[in-house]
Design a protein around this motif. Structure first.
Motif: not given
Length: 320
Positions: A199, A202-203, A307
């Motif tokens: 995550s 990619d983010g 996150e």
């Protein structure tokens, strides 16, 4: 009193020995509670999280650092020393909390697991990562020497997963009757951390800026992992006052690199971040080093807070 210290060479050598000791501990079950659970003492939240996720219902976990307490300032009480002596496993990160290091070294615990010995560490300065432009900053870059190593390994999901694997092996050695459960839970956690790593990768792949400013250098490993540059106001000590030259350098760098945000953390005053942001016309936001979970935390556990950190970085860096 802030007692944060950088990890000396001798301490890391000792840490490696302690880490190996954890993996070669007594091969018979040593759970001492009446309920038959393995008693684990964790030094602060990231160690508690590993113990609970991997140990599951077979462990009873005590955290030496209370929620909201700055872990570097922890002084081990006589009661906590007693808890250590009665425990089966001590899980800690040598070099982060000197008082804990001393208490564990002096204890008679059979299984001592030093997280710093379960992955590689690096020395980090005020600037960490590959800077986009050739600015003249002091104390930048990094090297792989153990002297003065940055202890914030848990903020890199890949390194944290390596630590998790080592903790899983240590618990299996300490409590072989439940080895299958520890192995299964370790694999589950490592997979979850792998998803978190993906995550972040990619983010943060496509962003308008690669540079972010923090109050202290807690995110060096994360910056290196995902191709970013962390510019810390106060280095590894979150309560140190920056020099006038450092503040001036950061003001120039922020303008040159399109920095929009100064990040502060939940357990330390945001005064320095607010002052720099005001002087440079920048915004402020939270980037949580996850040294503890409190009501101010944007998430209930390590994964959720990480996150939230990712979202904050994406917003500040202009993720596309």
């Amino acid at each position: 009193m802030n007692v944060r210290r950088l990890i000396p060479t001798a301490a890391l050598a000792s840490a490696t020995v302690l880490g190996l000791t954890a993996l070669t501990a007594c091969s018979t079950s040593v759970a001492s509670d009446n309920d038959g659970k393995l008693d684990v003492v964790a030094s602060f939240y990231p160690m508690q999280y590993l113990a609970e996720q991997i140990g599951g219902s077979h462990v009873s976990v005590t955290n030496l650092t209370e929620p909201g307490q700055e872990p570097h300032d922890l002084e081990v009480s006589a009661q906590q020393r007693g808890q250590l002596e009665e425990s089966d496993v001590a899980l800690y990160l040598k070099g982060l909390q000197p008082a804990v290091d001393s208490a564990i070294d002096q204890s008679g615990i059979k299984t001592k697991v030093d997280a710093a010995s379960l992955t590689s560490t690096e020395k980090h300065g005020n600037e960490v990562g590959g800077h986009a432009d050739d600015h003249d900053h002091d104390d930048h870059g990094h090297d792989h020497s153990h002297e003065g190593a940055d202890p914030h390994i848990w903020l890199d999901p890949v390194k944290y997963a390596e630590v998790a694997e080592g903790v899983g092996k240590a618990l299996k050695k300490a409590d072989p009757d439940n080895a299958a459960t520890y192995e299964k839970n370790t694999a589950k956690l490592v997979k979850k951390l792998g998803g978190l790593d993906k995550s972040f990768e990619d983010g943060l792949k496509n962003t308008e800026s690669k540079v972010f400013i923090t109050t202290h250098a807690a995110f060096g490993y994360l910056a290196e992992r995902y191709g970013l540059t962390e510019e810390a106001i106060s280095g590894l000590d979150p309560e140190a006052e920056p020099s006038a030259k450092r503040v001036k350098d950061l003001q120039k760098m922020a303008k040159a690199d399109g920095v929009t945000t100064v990040f502060y953390e939940t357990l330390v005053s945001d005064k320095t971040a607010q002052t720099l942001a005001k002087d440079t016309g920048l915004k402020t936001d939270v980037l949580d080093p996850i040294e503890g979970i409190t009501k101010k935390s944007k998430g209930k556990d390590y994964i959720q807070v990480m996150e939230s950190n990712l979202k904050a970085l994406q917003k500040a860096l202009g993720a596309k």
